[in-house]
Each structure stands twice: as C-alpha cells, then as structure tokens.
Motif scaffolding. Sequence first.
Motif, short mmCIF file in Angstrom:
data_model
loop_
_atom_site.label_atom_id
_atom_site.label_comp_id
_atom_site.label_asym_id
_atom_site.label_seq_id
_atom_site.Cartn_x
_atom_site.Cartn_y
_atom_site.Cartn_z
N ALA A 1 1.75 -5.53 -8.70
CA ALA A 1 2.86 -4.01 -9.02
C ALA A 1 1.85 -3.39 -10.48
CB ALA A 1 4.52 -4.61 -8.77
N LEU A 2 2.18 -4.28 -11.12
CA LEU A 2 1.09 -4.55 -12.83
C LEU A 2 -0.02 -3.99 -12.09
CD1 LEU A 2 2.01 -4.56 -15.56
CD2 LEU A 2 1.10 -7.04 -15.77
N LEU A 3 -0.54 -4.26 -11.32
CA LEU A 3 -2.28 -3.85 -11.52
C LEU A 3 -2.28 -2.96 -9.92
CD1 LEU A 3 -3.93 -7.46 -11.19
CD2 LEU A 3 -3.85 -5.53 -13.07
N GLN A 4 -0.80 -2.22 -9.78
CA GLN A 4 -1.43 -1.59 -8.68
C GLN A 4 -1.97 -1.92 -7.63
OE1 GLN A 4 -2.27 2.35 -11.04
NE2 GLN A 4 -0.14 2.27 -11.80
N ILE A 5 -1.98 -3.20 -6.95
CA ILE A 5 -2.58 -3.47 -5.80
C ILE A 5 -1.43 -2.79 -4.49
CG2 ILE A 5 -3.36 -5.10 -4.73
CD1 ILE A 5 -4.44 -6.40 -7.17
N PRO A 6 -1.89 -2.59 -3.48
CA PRO A 6 -0.68 -2.29 -2.48
C PRO A 6 -0.83 -3.96 -1.57
CG PRO A 6 -2.22 -1.33 -2.33
CD PRO A 6 -2.76 -1.35 -3.30
N LEU A 7 0.50 -4.02 -1.12
CA LEU A 7 0.59 -5.46 -0.23
C LEU A 7 1.05 -5.18 1.22
CD1 LEU A 7 0.92 -8.77 -0.16
CD2 LEU A 7 2.87 -8.39 -0.69
N LEU A 8 0.19 -6.01 1.91
CA LEU A 8 0.83 -5.94 3.77
C LEU A 8 1.26 -6.95 3.95
CD1 LEU A 8 -1.84 -3.62 5.22
CD2 LEU A 8 0.52 -3.20 4.31
#
Length: 739
Positions: free
Chosen positions: A698-705
């Motif tokens: 979330a801090l690096l704004q990386i989406p997760l699937l």
Amino acid sequence: MINVNRFFIGVISGCLLSLFLPIVPELLWLIFLLCLILICIYYRLLFFTGLCCALSLWLWQVQQHQSHTELLLHLSEPWLKGQVVSIRQQDQDFSRFLWQINEGPLQGYLVRMRWQRAPELLGQGQDWWLKVRCKAVRAPANPGSVHIEANAYVLGIIGNCVVKDGLLLNADWDHRQQLYQRLQQKIGDLPSFSLITAFTLGERPFSDELWLGLQATALGHLISISGFHIGLLFGWVYGLMLCFAKMHIQLLWCRKAAPFVALFAAWYYSLLAGFAIPTLRALLALALTVYLLQQHRRLSYSQSWLLVCGLLLFINPLWVMSISFWLTLYAVALIFLFVWSYPLSDRSDCGVIKHALKFQAVMTLLMSAPTLLFFHGIAPLALLSNLIFVPWCSLLVIPYLLIALLLELILPAEVLWHWQLADLLLSPLQQWLMAGASMDYWWLLPAQTVFSALCIALLLLALFFLPAAAPKYRMALLLLPFIFLLWPKAAHWQVHVIDVGQGTAVLLQKGDRGLLYDVGPVYGSFNATEAYVLPYLHYQGVRQLDYLVLSHADTDHTGAFAEVLKAYPGVQLIADFDTGFPQRPCLSLPAHYLDAKLWAFRSQFQTEEGNNSSCVLAIKTAGWQTLLTGDIAHSVEAELLIAQPNLKADLLLLGHHGSKSSSQLNFLSSLQPLLALNSAAANNAYGHPSAEVLGRLALLQIPLLNTADQGAVRIEMTEQQLHIWPYRQQPLPFWLQKQ
C-alpha cells in the motif's frame, strides 16, 4: 393460459435478473417487493407479478442461507444432531460425506463433513450426534472447475466441517447404502463396476483416465443420472404398460395406471440416485406432465417449456445458478424445436432410423454452443460418440441394468451371471472411454463471453430451423461459426497463477507449449496437482510441457509432481534436491525458451533444502518481466539485489505466499513491480498475506491480486499492454463475487 405464460416469463426474468445484481439487498427490501406484488396483482400485471415473486423468493432464500451460515460458524465446536445423506467417499486419511442437520435452528441445511478415522459402519441413513468444527464454504476457483460457492447455495450447504467426536443414534443404513455396499462386495472387481454404479446408483468412483475419457468423448451427460435417465425410464415403463393394455381386455386398467406406474418407477430411480437435484427437477416436470394428462390439457411446445421452466424456478429460484439446469432446459427446447420442425413422416424401420440419426446429429451440433460457453472447448468425437452410445445405452444398457438391479433383489446373493452380462454390455463403452482418454481429443477454443456464445447459439438455430431451398447449403452455413472459432489466431505469452489453495503453481504458456513452476500442495491423501493443476493444464490446451521447475522441497510446492511427469513424459524436470527422477539443477535452465528470455538464481549460501534454497526464476516475454521468487526470505532477497542491482519486475510473485519475512520494503521499491501476485488459501492458518506485506504494498501503491480473493489469475502479454483476467471477477452471479 396466456396469463399463466406471462407470469412464468416474469419468474424466469426475475431469476435471471438476480444473477446480475451487484450485491444482495437487505431483508427489508422484501417488504417493498411484497408491496409491489400486491400492486401488480391488483392491476393484473402478471409479468411484473412473476418477476417480483421470483426476486422475493430469491432474496429470502439467499438471506436465510447466509444467516444460517453465520450461525453455524459462530458456534464454538457445537454438538449437532443429523443424518448422513450420501454414500461416504473414503481416502487414506478422511471419510467425506454430506450430513443433514435435523434439529435446532439449522434444521434442514446440509454440511460437507470430513471425519478422520471414521467408524467402518458409517453409512447413508444413519443418525449421529457429531461434535464439529466448521468453516465457510470456500475452495480454489479455476476456470473449467465447479463454482463451489454457487453450488453450495443450490444444494443448501452452509459449511465445511471436520468431525471431532461422534455418538451413533441409529445404525441402520438406508436402501441405497445397502445396495451400494452389496454391489461393491459382490462385483467390485468387475472392470465396469464404476459405470454400473454410475448408471444404477448415481455414484461415480471413476479413475482419472475415465474422467478424461468422458470429456474427450463428450459422454458425461450419459453417465450421470439426470433428467434424461429419469425421462427415459418413465417412457419405457409407460410404453410397457400400454403394451400390456393391448394384450388382453382384462388388462385395460394398465392404460389408466400407466402414467402413475411410470411416475413411481421414475421416483424409485431418483431414490437410487440419492434424489440428486437433476432427478428432482425431472420428477417435478414428469409429475406436472401426468397432472396435465389427467386433466386432458394439451399445451404447445413453447407453453410446455415455459410452464416447466417457470414452475421449477418458482419452486427454487436458486436453481438459476446451476449450469446443469440451463443445459437441461436448453436440450429440452432443442428437442421441442426438432419435433416441431421435423415431424416423423416415414414410419418405416429405415425412416425411423434415419430420423433418429438426424435428431442425434442436430442435438450434438447445437449443444456445442453451451459447451463453448461453459467449457471453452469442443470434443471432435462428440458426434460419433453420441451417435453410437446414446442409442446403445438408451435402448439396451440402461433398461438392462435396471432389470439386473431388480434381479439382484430377487435372486440369491451368490448369483453373478446378470452382472457379468451387464459388464459385457458396458465393455464397448468402457473401451471407448479409455481410448478417448489415451488420445488428446479436446479442442480448446478462445474463451467465449455470454454474449458471443448466445450469438453462436442463435445463429445455429436460425440457420437450421429457418426454411432453406437448398439443405446442403444450409448445412454448409452451419459450419461457419466453427470455422471462425477454429481459425488460427496469434499465440501470445500468458502467465497463469493457478489457484491451488495454500501453495504455488504458475504456468508460463505460449500456444500449446508451457513451462510449469511448482505444482501445488499435498495434504495427506489430497493433492492439488491432480485436483487443480493437471485439469488446468488440460483445460488451457497445454499439449507439450517443456520444463517443470520445482523451486524447493516443501510439499506445498512439490505436490504430486510425479503425476505431471506421467502426464507429460517429455518434460524436463528442474530441481536442486533429490527427486528420485532424472533432473537438472536450477541454474541449468536455458537462457532462451521459445522467444522468451529466462534467468535463474539460487542463493550460494543456502545449501539445505529450505525456503531460502528456492530457485528464483525471471522471465522476459514481449517486453515484460515476471519474477517468481519461491519462498525466499529477506536475506536472499538482499543477495538477489546484490547479484542483479538493476533487476526490475513488472509482475512479482510474492515470496513465501506473502509472509512478513519476505517482500521487504527495499526489495519491493527496487523492483518497482506494476502488479504483485500472491498464491494463498482463503482463511489460511498462517495469515498470508501478512498485514506487514499489505502495508508495504500500500505504501508503494503496488496493486495485489491474491488467489484467495481472485481465484486463478491469467495475464496475457502483448508488446502494448497486459490483459488481466482474475477468475472470480468473471463468473455469474455478480453478487457472489462480493462474498
């Protein structure tokens, strides 16, 4: 009758509408719907009356199912009273069976039970007090597999439970369990035993080869007891009673009793099948038919179809989520259309045979549209298989097996000749299925949307049933949709994160070739390799698997990898631990695979077969880089960055299923992935992915699937963009995706 049709059209429309609702409304909406029903009845708006009735019943059943599920889950290891309602399936560690609660607020609902070291006498029909620990119904979701959550609503299953302790209240088996036990002890060694039990009792203890044979020959509909079998028995008994009535004047009573005797026979066959939902639907339809016969009411084909479909959905709107329900109704509609468009004019033996062959060819061709929609492929052997074995089983096998079952109840226990004859009759079918399993008779076609499959179905119907001056041209036009679908298309690289629960299995695919990274977990006698990975490879049309990479020795990654070696004898095994098979080390992977670039890494300081010994694999395809990290922890992540300081990854599979010991902040910020992928089970005991990893992403704004939430994830790569298909975001109903 027109008013009745409008009402049932409204019921069907309301049930279909429920599939597209984004959420389940609050129960207070039921009051609003009931008011709408009263208003519609007052103004005689029968279509809207049926629509609101269907939505009201649907809302009530879904809310009741969800509330009772919550009640079950919040009981702390409760003792519940109920009855075993299925024949148990035994594996090495657990007995699995369906259990119906018959006391208390949860009365009438089903749960799936697992019982370690269950008593040998456990069988269908027994009453037990059971102490259980339950979880919500949730299972890995992959394309081509059963939608477990939707199926739970259809069947009324509110939980998956493990038996901790039990107290037997009634030891008596029911009639179905007694028959199954008797047949298993008596003829369990016959080659066609599994087919005999499938046709007679609806139990299918099939081998993997037999399941593949059923798919390759498109004969699955023939094996499971469904409306076809119930209707066939009804027709046979009804016709037999009419023949008796013609034999002598004193037997004229058989004509009046014929529909009731036939309905009783259908009921008994449904009893033997365990009153599976397809048999219940067929029984309701036949009961309606008998009622209309007694009332001397004659309906058109369209009225009959609407009446049956609307009445069944009015009884249980949740059946709208059942694929088998719509396949059955579609098949019935085709039968009505064929009978209406092509009445039998030539009643000679030759004419009847020609008409039957034409009917079977038309049904096989037109049933290909829903096959494309639900299974994304076609079995080229379907036409030949159905032309041969549907008549064979309908006219000979099924009637004889039911006679053999009747003889079993009459003859002495040691008599075997009637089952040996049954085995002989089933031998051609058994050999055909095994031959189909040994050959790759399944054509994977591009995934079809509901709209495209519907267009194909309508085009096939229009071309076939609209008048045509030249039938040969019409038949040629029928092939156009399939020519379009089978036309070669450019093969793109795809990465598949298969949903295997708490484990890892990733497929790199181009066309019909692939590389597999890990094969999912093994837990006791259950292995995800056979349950999920191999079916997924087959479903995606992987005919040549070039490499099987086992990242490290943990069983949640190695699974039953020997089954993959057996299914793909030419595969090259890559592993850094002793597997007992010919293998090569991780770092021996080639730099190029087809037109992809591969790069492998293994820690130089980790010699033991642990998480940090994982084989890390970087794959560059169509300009995009994917990094598969196995179970490496932060120390190996740092080592990896030292070895490759400029390493980037567009797609990153999180290390160790999202454990907090992996996917450190500096590692993620250095790789700068566009998308993070994770393979973990829903509600797993390890808390994967951890809150720490979720915070870093979330801090690096990386989406997760995450497969626990999204199911299998398929990513297609072109030079321009990534096309991402999370499986759980695709199937209907939409509201179930939120659960």
